[in-house]
Design an enzyme around this catalytic site. Structure first.
Site, PDB file in Angstrom:
ATOM      1  N   LYS A  10     -21.304  42.732 -34.142  1.00 34.07           N
ATOM      2  CA  LYS A  10     -21.368  42.944 -32.702  1.00 34.07           C
ATOM      3  C   LYS A  10     -20.865  44.350 -32.431  1.00 34.07           C
ATOM      4  O   LYS A  10     -19.752  44.732 -32.799  1.00 34.07           O
ATOM      5  CB  LYS A  10     -20.521  41.912 -31.954  1.00 34.07           C
ATOM      6  CG  LYS A  10     -20.738  41.980 -30.428  1.00 34.07           C
ATOM      7  CD  LYS A  10     -19.825  43.006 -29.777  1.00 34.07           C
ATOM      8  CE  LYS A  10     -20.134  43.138 -28.289  1.00 34.07           C
ATOM      9  NZ  LYS A  10     -19.092  43.891 -27.569  1.00 34.07           N
ATOM     10  N   GLY A  13     -20.664  48.452 -26.559  1.00 27.31           N
ATOM     11  CA  GLY A  13     -21.590  49.348 -25.867  1.00 27.31           C
ATOM     12  C   GLY A  13     -21.094  50.770 -25.738  1.00 27.31           C
ATOM     13  O   GLY A  13     -21.891  51.703 -25.587  1.00 27.31           O
ATOM     14  N   GLY A  44     -21.714  47.547 -21.521  1.00 24.14           N
ATOM     15  CA  GLY A  44     -21.053  47.408 -20.226  1.00 24.14           C
ATOM     16  C   GLY A  44     -20.965  48.688 -19.420  1.00 24.14           C
ATOM     17  O   GLY A  44     -21.209  48.687 -18.209  1.00 24.14           O
ATOM     18  N   ASP A 160     -20.238  39.169 -27.214  1.00 25.83           N
ATOM     19  CA  ASP A 160     -19.389  38.582 -28.248  1.00 25.83           C
ATOM     20  C   ASP A 160     -19.813  37.143 -28.525  1.00 25.83           C
ATOM     21  O   ASP A 160     -19.920  36.720 -29.680  1.00 25.83           O
ATOM     22  CB  ASP A 160     -17.918  38.606 -27.822  1.00 25.83           C
ATOM     23  CG  ASP A 160     -17.359  40.015 -27.690  1.00 25.83           C
ATOM     24  OD1 ASP A 160     -17.916  40.933 -28.316  1.00 25.83           O
ATOM     25  OD2 ASP A 160     -16.358  40.191 -26.967  1.00 25.83           O
ATOM     26  N   LYS A 215     -12.945  38.384 -26.253  1.00 24.98           N
ATOM     27  CA  LYS A 215     -13.312  38.698 -27.640  1.00 24.98           C
ATOM     28  C   LYS A 215     -12.514  37.854 -28.635  1.00 24.98           C
ATOM     29  O   LYS A 215     -13.061  37.295 -29.584  1.00 24.98           O
ATOM     30  CB  LYS A 215     -13.072  40.191 -27.903  1.00 24.98           C
ATOM     31  CG  LYS A 215     -13.738  40.718 -29.172  1.00 24.98           C
ATOM     32  CD  LYS A 215     -13.512  42.198 -29.341  1.00 24.98           C
ATOM     33  CE  LYS A 215     -13.975  43.016 -28.179  1.00 24.98           C
ATOM     34  NZ  LYS A 215     -15.427  42.972 -27.963  1.00 24.98           N
TER      35      LYS A 215
END
Length: 256
Positions: A10, A13, A44, A160, A215
């Protein structure tokens, strides 16, 4: 079928604003021929910018972006469009073979999480994923956190949670690459290992909050479902990724 280990990564951004770090990350991925990778990304900061330019206010609830229906064209455009294609372009530049996807193609449906959050979705795994075929073909899947339900409505899914669902679907290892090197304690020092009791204690104290709370909770659920540790590390240090792939302990490992 391939016997290589598969890693779901993951990617935070914020890396989109750092082309050098993005290049270094894809160079690191390209150097690891002994593994397969699936990248799941958010974006985000990009969404914030697009919504602000369009005159919308941004609100969050427990680290999740409230996503009214009228904002969804901008959220989808930023995540499944611009952010996904920025990553695709960087992967191409570094001689990889990327494919841009939404959660639907990756085998994850979505449904509304809470009415108060608008079009925020939660993950519903299906048996219909194109990812195994892409992995077998040597392609790098870049999965945006935009999901769909069976009626075709679109949802903004926490990236996430999306990465955790995909890792479970594939039986893959999971790494959350964020903009911090590890989860930090009260003194700002890195915590190398966290279990359920420690996480609950740090959340209760307010040490872990906001986006990191989401997260860490997602990492714990993923560790419980995958029956193995999940890592949180930094995209700012691609060498951390290589170290993790080679079995070294860097960042924070979340265990059951």
């Amino acid at each position: 079928m391939t016997t290589k280990k598969t890693w779901v990564i993951k990617l935070g951004g914020a890396v989109l604003n750092n082309p050098a770090a993005l290049d270094a990350l894809f160079v690191a991925l390209g150097s690891q021929q002994q593994a397969n990778f699936v990248l799941v990304h958010g974006g985000g900061a990009l969404v914030d910018s697009w919504l602000q330019d369009a005159g919308f206010a941004t609100a969050k609830h427990q680290g999740l972006r409230i996503s009214p229906a009228e904002q969804m064209p901008y959220i989808v455009g930023a995540l499944a469009g611009c952010a996904n294609k920025q990553l695709l372009g960087a992967a191409l530049k570094n001689k990889l073979k990327p494919v841009g996807l939404s959660l639907f193609e990756a085998g994850i449906n979505a449904e509304q999480k809470l009415k108060a959050l608008g079009q925020v979705g939660e993950c519903i795994p299906t048996a219909d994923s194109i990812l195994p075929l892409l992995i077998e073909a040597g392609r790098l899947a870049l999965v945006s956190s935009i999901g769909f339900d069976e009626q075709g409505h679109w949802y903004n899914v926490n990236a996430d949670e999306a990465a955790a669902a995909i890792a479970k679907l594939l039986g893959a290892e999971l790494i959350f690459m964020t903009d911090v090197e590890a989860v930090l304690d009260q003194q700002g020092q890195a915590l190398h290992q966290l279990d359920k009791a420690q996480i609950e204690d740090l959340i209760a104290q307010g040490v872990i909050s906001g986006g990191m709370e989401v997260k860490v909770k997602t990492s714990l659920l993923a560790a419980q479902h995958l029956r193995r540790g999940v890592y949180i590390s930094s995209w700012q240090k691609p060498e951390n990724l290589i170290a993790l792939l080679q079995g070294e302990h860097v960042g924070t490992q979340i265990s059951m």
